[in-house]
Scaffold this motif. Structure first.
Motif, PDB file in Angstrom:
ATOM      1  N   LYS A  49       0.806  -1.228   0.000  1.00 44.86           N
ATOM      2  CA  LYS A  49       0.000   0.000   0.000  1.00 44.86           C
ATOM      3  C   LYS A  49       0.837   1.275   0.000  1.00 44.86           C
ATOM      4  N   GLY A  50       0.352   2.272  -0.739  1.00 39.27           N
ATOM      5  CA  GLY A  50       0.891   3.618  -0.670  1.00 39.27           C
ATOM      6  C   GLY A  50      -0.169   4.510  -0.043  1.00 39.27           C
ATOM      7  N   ARG A  51       0.042   5.810  -0.115  1.00 40.31           N
ATOM      8  CA  ARG A  51      -0.960   6.714   0.431  1.00 40.31           C
ATOM      9  C   ARG A  51      -2.156   6.778  -0.509  1.00 40.31           C
ATOM     10  N   LEU A  52      -3.275   7.266   0.016  1.00 40.95           N
ATOM     11  CA  LEU A  52      -4.451   7.548  -0.804  1.00 40.95           C
ATOM     12  C   LEU A  52      -4.797   6.371  -1.723  1.00 40.95           C
ATOM     13  N   SER A  53      -4.807   5.181  -1.146  1.00 39.04           N
ATOM     14  CA  SER A  53      -5.156   3.931  -1.850  1.00 39.04           C
ATOM     15  C   SER A  53      -4.300   3.603  -3.058  1.00 39.04           C
ATOM     16  N   ARG A  54      -3.104   4.167  -3.097  1.00 38.83           N
ATOM     17  CA  ARG A  54      -2.216   3.782  -4.196  1.00 38.83           C
ATOM     18  C   ARG A  54      -1.485   2.501  -3.807  1.00 38.83           C
ATOM     19  N   GLY A  55      -0.888   1.844  -4.801  1.00 41.35           N
ATOM     20  CA  GLY A  55      -0.204   0.579  -4.524  1.00 41.35           C
ATOM     21  C   GLY A  55       1.297   0.749  -4.387  1.00 41.35           C
ATOM     22  N   TRP A  56       1.948  -0.234  -3.817  1.00 40.18           N
ATOM     23  CA  TRP A  56       3.416  -0.244  -3.753  1.00 40.18           C
ATOM     24  C   TRP A  56       3.910  -1.560  -4.336  1.00 40.18           C
ATOM     25  N   PHE A  57       4.677  -1.478  -5.389  1.00 38.42           N
ATOM     26  CA  PHE A  57       5.192  -2.660  -6.090  1.00 38.42           C
ATOM     27  C   PHE A  57       6.297  -3.299  -5.249  1.00 38.42           C
ATOM     28  N   SER A  58       6.118  -4.572  -4.865  1.00 32.90           N
ATOM     29  CA  SER A  58       7.011  -5.213  -3.884  1.00 32.90           C
ATOM     30  C   SER A  58       7.374  -6.638  -4.287  1.00 32.90           C
ATOM     31  N   PRO A 107       5.748  14.426   2.235  1.00 30.92           N
ATOM     32  CA  PRO A 107       6.020  13.994   3.602  1.00 30.92           C
ATOM     33  C   PRO A 107       6.631  12.615   3.694  1.00 30.92           C
ATOM     34  N   ASN A 108       6.482  11.796   2.668  1.00 39.26           N
ATOM     35  CA  ASN A 108       6.706  10.370   2.944  1.00 39.26           C
ATOM     36  C   ASN A 108       7.572   9.631   1.935  1.00 39.26           C
ATOM     37  N   ASP A 109       8.263  10.335   1.071  1.00 41.00           N
ATOM     38  CA  ASP A 109       9.072   9.605   0.103  1.00 41.00           C
ATOM     39  C   ASP A 109      10.552   9.893   0.293  1.00 41.00           C
ATOM     40  N   VAL A 110      11.354   8.876   0.021  1.00 42.65           N
ATOM     41  CA  VAL A 110      12.797   9.082   0.005  1.00 42.65           C
ATOM     42  C   VAL A 110      13.234   8.974  -1.448  1.00 42.65           C
ATOM     43  N   LYS A 115      14.445  10.217  -8.020  1.00 42.75           N
ATOM     44  CA  LYS A 115      13.466   9.141  -8.222  1.00 42.75           C
ATOM     45  C   LYS A 115      13.139   8.472  -6.905  1.00 42.75           C
ATOM     46  N   LYS A 116      12.010   7.763  -6.904  1.00 42.84           N
ATOM     47  CA  LYS A 116      11.525   7.221  -5.640  1.00 42.84           C
ATOM     48  C   LYS A 116      12.230   5.909  -5.274  1.00 42.84           C
ATOM     49  N   LEU A 117      12.918   5.968  -4.143  1.00 42.14           N
ATOM     50  CA  LEU A 117      13.651   4.803  -3.626  1.00 42.14           C
ATOM     51  C   LEU A 117      12.836   4.092  -2.555  1.00 42.14           C
ATOM     52  N   ILE A 140      11.605  -0.334   0.801  1.00 44.84           N
ATOM     53  CA  ILE A 140      12.857   0.156   0.211  1.00 44.84           C
ATOM     54  C   ILE A 140      13.177  -0.702  -1.015  1.00 44.84           C
ATOM     55  N   ASN A 141      13.288  -0.075  -2.168  1.00 44.19           N
ATOM     56  CA  ASN A 141      13.707  -0.805  -3.372  1.00 44.19           C
ATOM     57  C   ASN A 141      15.206  -1.065  -3.261  1.00 44.19           C
ATOM     58  N   VAL A 142      15.578  -2.318  -3.081  1.00 47.80           N
ATOM     59  CA  VAL A 142      17.007  -2.621  -2.922  1.00 47.80           C
ATOM     60  C   VAL A 142      17.604  -3.032  -4.261  1.00 47.80           C
ATOM     61  N   GLU A 152       4.832   1.750 -16.072  1.00 46.07           N
ATOM     62  CA  GLU A 152       4.414   3.091 -15.635  1.00 46.07           C
ATOM     63  C   GLU A 152       5.291   3.657 -14.508  1.00 46.07           C
ATOM     64  N   LEU A 153       6.119   2.788 -13.898  1.00 46.44           N
ATOM     65  CA  LEU A 153       6.979   3.278 -12.813  1.00 46.44           C
ATOM     66  C   LEU A 153       8.425   3.459 -13.258  1.00 46.44           C
ATOM     67  N   ARG A 154       8.724   3.016 -14.452  1.00 44.40           N
ATOM     68  CA  ARG A 154      10.130   2.954 -14.865  1.00 44.40           C
ATOM     69  C   ARG A 154      10.849   4.290 -14.800  1.00 44.40           C
ATOM     70  N   THR A 156      10.164   6.758 -12.806  1.00 42.01           N
ATOM     71  CA  THR A 156      10.141   7.443 -11.502  1.00 42.01           C
ATOM     72  C   THR A 156      10.695   6.619 -10.350  1.00 42.01           C
ATOM     73  N   ALA A 157      10.932   5.307 -10.583  1.00 41.21           N
ATOM     74  CA  ALA A 157      11.404   4.460  -9.483  1.00 41.21           C
ATOM     75  C   ALA A 157      12.898   4.199  -9.610  1.00 41.21           C
ATOM     76  N   VAL A 158      13.554   3.988  -8.490  1.00 39.19           N
ATOM     77  CA  VAL A 158      14.983   3.663  -8.492  1.00 39.19           C
ATOM     78  C   VAL A 158      15.259   2.646  -7.385  1.00 39.19           C
TER      79      VAL A 158
HETATM   80  P1  ADP Z   1       2.835   9.802  -3.549  1.00 41.25           P
HETATM   81  O1  ADP Z   1       4.245   9.868  -4.003  1.00 41.25           O
HETATM   82  O2  ADP Z   1       1.900  10.376  -4.548  1.00 41.25           O
HETATM   83  O3  ADP Z   1       2.664  10.323  -2.166  1.00 41.25           O
HETATM   84  P2  ADP Z   1       2.800   7.182  -2.370  1.00 41.25           P
HETATM   85  O4  ADP Z   1       3.899   7.620  -1.498  1.00 41.25           O
HETATM   86  O5  ADP Z   1       1.540   6.793  -1.739  1.00 41.25           O
HETATM   87  O6  ADP Z   1       2.475   8.248  -3.502  1.00 41.25           O
HETATM   88  O7  ADP Z   1       3.360   5.951  -3.190  1.00 41.25           O
HETATM   89  C1  ADP Z   1       2.552   5.236  -4.111  1.00 41.25           C
HETATM   90  C2  ADP Z   1       3.000   5.512  -5.527  1.00 41.25           C
HETATM   91  O8  ADP Z   1       4.380   5.172  -5.699  1.00 41.25           O
HETATM   92  C3  ADP Z   1       2.284   4.637  -6.532  1.00 41.25           C
HETATM   93  O9  ADP Z   1       1.130   5.259  -6.989  1.00 41.25           O
HETATM   94  C4  ADP Z   1       3.303   4.448  -7.658  1.00 41.25           C
HETATM   95  O10 ADP Z   1       3.231   5.523  -8.556  1.00 41.25           O
HETATM   96  C5  ADP Z   1       4.623   4.549  -6.962  1.00 41.25           C
HETATM   97  N1  ADP Z   1       5.257   3.237  -6.697  1.00 41.25           N
HETATM   98  C6  ADP Z   1       4.660   2.052  -6.429  1.00 41.25           C
HETATM   99  N2  ADP Z   1       5.557   1.097  -6.169  1.00 41.25           N
HETATM  100  C7  ADP Z   1       6.776   1.677  -6.277  1.00 41.25           C
HETATM  101  C8  ADP Z   1       8.102   1.198  -6.117  1.00 41.25           C
HETATM  102  N3  ADP Z   1       8.390  -0.062  -5.762  1.00 41.25           N
HETATM  103  N4  ADP Z   1       9.106   2.087  -6.305  1.00 41.25           N
HETATM  104  C9  ADP Z   1       8.859   3.362  -6.639  1.00 41.25           C
HETATM  105  N5  ADP Z   1       7.641   3.865  -6.813  1.00 41.25           N
HETATM  106  C10 ADP Z   1       6.591   3.033  -6.624  1.00 41.25           C
END
Ligand code: ADP
Length: 255
Positions: A49-58, A107-110, A115-117, A140-142, A152-154, A156-158
């Motif tokens: 789970k992410g915030r606001l009902s978003r998913g987290w790829f794990s 508030p909640n991303d590193v 890009k989002k780690l 944490i994406n290791v 769709e995450l390529r 923005t994710a790292v």
């Molecule tokens: P936001 O950045 O909008 O606050 P969240 O922190 O709730 O969003 O994180 C969920 C979002 O992060 C998803 O909607 C998706 O875009 C992205 N995401 C999901 N899984 C991963 C991942 N393993 N690595 C990086 N980004 C991811």
């Protein structure tokens, strides 16, 4: 967990190969009366789970996907600041790897190289103005290879392994994060949140930036100037007014 140097945090571990979401499992265990400091770890989450009902790829064995159960004595409205605490802990742990300089996006991303780690999700159960428990979920994406990352995450994710110039042990990384978390949490218990909020500012990539705030009722631009004592982001709008942004309702995008 090998190398764990904490006094109490993570001394009880609930480990599983697969779960829906470690936060869901941790909330269930907390509801059943588990102890303070329980850590739930999964090799894979199929509904992270992410915030606001978003998913987290794990994906399996590619990250450190875990949740911590805490039973803090402070007020329910303080719980959201634990997200900031967790973010500091993770940044300190990942920045020990050679070549890695991560920062915190409020508030909640590193972020690493923009890009989002890491994603962090704090959830709380409170009753009669008191906290029953909070669950801080951290992903944490290791070592998630690019070809495994959903299309769709390529962009923005790292992963840590994309940037670190040395091998990464997931167990050691987790032990390190838990060590910093315990240290910061105990600091909060003894001295309140102020020193931790000050430390947060050092790792923030949001402060000083032009941001676009997308709230449910309005969208506006401004400069992120500070966080207040409640951990709210203070944004100075073009007309000079200061808006306080609550983490729950908004997305911040660089302007
Ligand atoms: P936001 O950045 O909008 O606050 P969240 O922190 O709730 O969003 O994180 C969920 C979002 O992060 C998803 O909607 C998706 O875009 C992205 N995401 C999901 N899984 C991963 C991942 N393993 N690595 C990086 N980004 C991811």
């Amino acid at each position: 967990v090998a190398n764990l140097k904490t006094k109490w945090l993570g001394h009880h571990i609930h480990y599983c190969e697969l779960t829906t979401s470690t936060n869901e499992l941790a909330k269930r265990l907390a509801g059943e009366g588990c102890e303070d400091g329980l850590v739930v770890i999964a090799e894979e989450q199929n509904s992270g789970k992410g915030r606001l009902s978003r998913g987290w790829f794990s994906p399996f064995a590619r990250g450190v996907w875990f949740s911590v159960v805490l039973k803090p004595p402070f007020m329910p409205q303080e719980a959201s600041k634990c997200t900031l605490l967790a973010a500091i802990a993770v940044v300190k742990a990942v920045n020990k790897y050679k070549g890695v300089q991560a920062s915190i996006k409020w508030p909640n991303d590193v972020l690493l190289d923009g890009k989002k780690l890491v994603g962090i999700l704090t959830e709380m159960s409170a009753e009669f103005g008191r906290i029953n428990y909070i669950v801080i979920g951290t992903g944490i994406n290791v070592n998630v290879p690019k070809e495994m990352v959903p299309e769709e995450l390529r962009a923005t994710a790292v992963s840590l392994a994309d940037v670190a110039r040395e091998p990464i042990s997931r167990v050691e990384l987790l032990a390190d994060v838990l060590g910093y978390m315990e240290e910061l949490y105990e600091k909060v218990l003894h001295e309140g949140f102020k020193p931790v909020l000050e430390e947060w500012k050092k790792y923030s990539s949001t402060l000083g930036q032009q941001v676009k705030v997308i709230a449910p009722d309005q969208t506006y631009f401004g400069e992120a100037v500070d966080i207040d004592e409640d951990g709210l982001l203070m944004v100075k709008r073009e007309d000079g007014r200061i808006e306080k942004v609550i983490a729950g309702d908004v997305s911040i995008r660089p302007a």
